[in-house]
Enzyme design. Structure first.
Site, PDB file in Angstrom:
ATOM      1  CG  HIS A   1       0.155  -9.585  -2.723  1.00  0.00           C
ATOM      2  ND1 HIS A   1       0.087  -8.237  -3.011  1.00  0.00           N
ATOM      3  CD2 HIS A   1      -0.785  -9.809  -1.770  1.00  0.00           C
ATOM      4  CE1 HIS A   1      -0.851  -7.679  -2.257  1.00  0.00           C
ATOM      5  NE2 HIS A   1      -1.387  -8.608  -1.496  1.00  0.00           N
TER       6      HIS A   1
ATOM      7  CG  HIS B   1      -1.934  -1.109   1.198  1.00  0.00           C
ATOM      8  ND1 HIS B   1      -2.771  -1.372   2.256  1.00  0.00           N
ATOM      9  CD2 HIS B   1      -2.223  -2.049   0.252  1.00  0.00           C
ATOM     10  CE1 HIS B   1      -3.527  -2.425   1.962  1.00  0.00           C
ATOM     11  NE2 HIS B   1      -3.205  -2.853   0.755  1.00  0.00           N
TER      12      HIS B   1
END
Length: 307
Positions: free
Chosen positions: A268, A78
């Site tokens: 991811h 993030h």
């Protein structure tokens, strides 16, 4: 010259790790040209620097983790996404635990921190990785198939499609495209929060994950609906968060990409495999700079707009 960027001053935040539940202090500091983004574990007996890179990623279960030796930092995506969205090249990230604080579950708080500190131009050319040939990774077959791809593009755009068989997700957009040159990252992407299902929480916590998660830092759903009292921030918040994650995962390559990224049910792990596949084919990419800002892709010449 299209110049590298860092912060004008340092800025700080305190929060808890999404998975560890640990209290953590975060300090973002300016860095010299060509430093890149470097996470520094200052809580260890001897501080350890962990520069971001494709090969620094050592764990992709539920988040992106980077490591040097035994020192690691979890859930970097993030903050990395905010750096990508605002065009920050050089930064020291001092951290007092092994996980970046989740804050509100999006990258909006990191955007606020970076913009509050101010973006400074540096006397060095900004270096981009320009994709010259398509690169793709796939996993699974049939209904289990997922894939991610990079293709040549004079700019940076992302197209992501999710596939969740859940009433709350089915009622929203499951495919979105975002172009960094024509869109507004802070407005269009940064506020999208991570999300999860109550049925998975017990399993995750038994594995030592999601210990700091809750309704104040994630979208939480039962079998039928969103449980957050305020609902969604975007009509298509779920897939926009996947765009947010992908921008952070891809920025771990260490330089901004000039490419079109597209993905179906990626995460991811597949995003990192895509970067490794790209780096394994030197003929598929090159490092470029822009001596003349007017030759750079639209939207890259100026620091990202505020809210």
């Amino acid at each position: 010259m299209l110049a590298q960027r860092t912060l004008k001053s340092l800025t700080r935040a305190v929060g808890v790790g999404l998975h560890s539940g640990q209290r953590v202090e975060l300090t973002l500091r300016p860095a010299q040209p060509d430093t890149g983004i470097v996470f520094r574990r200052i809580d260890l007996p001897e501080p350890v620097d962990i520069p971001v890179s494709t090969l620094a990623v050592t764990d992709t279960r539920m988040a992106s983790t980077i490591s040097v030796g035994d020192a690691r930092v979890h859930t970097v995506e993030h903050l990395m996404s905010a750096c990508a969205g605002l065009g920050v090249d050089n930064l020291y990230v001092d951290i007092t635990a092994e996980e970046v604080p989740i804050l509100d579950g999006s990258s909006a708080s990191f955007v606020f921190l970076l913009q509050s500190a101010g973006i400074a131009l540096q006397n060095a050319p900004r270096r981009f990785i320009r994709v010259k040939q398509p690169v793709e990774v796939r996993h699974g077959e049939g209904a289990q198939a997922k894939w991610a791809r990079l293709e040549p593009y004079h700019g940076f755009k992302l197209r992501f499609e999710i596939d969740f068989a859940h009433p709350a997700v089915d009622s929203t957009g499951q495919c979105v495209e975002f172009d960094l040159g024509t869109g507004n990252y802070s407005r269009d992407i940064a506020r999208a929060r991570t999300f999860g299902f109550t049925k998975d929480v017990e399993m995750m916590r038994s594995s030592g994950l999601a210990l700091g998660g809750g309704l104040d830092n994630a979208i939480v759903m039962d079998d039928y609906k969103v449980l957050n009292a305020d609902g969604l921030r975007y009509d298509d918040e779920f897939v926009k968060h996947k765009i947010l994650d992908a921008m952070g995962d891809l920025y771990l390559v260490g330089k901004p990409l000039l490419a079109a990224y597209s993905a179906f049910r990626s995460g991811h792990a597949l995003n990192n495999l895509l970067l490794r596949e790209l780096e394994a084919h030197p003929e598929a990419w090159e490092v470029v700079t822009f001596d003349n800002e007017r030759l750079a892709p639209t939207g890259f010449a100026q620091p990202a707009r505020a809210w």
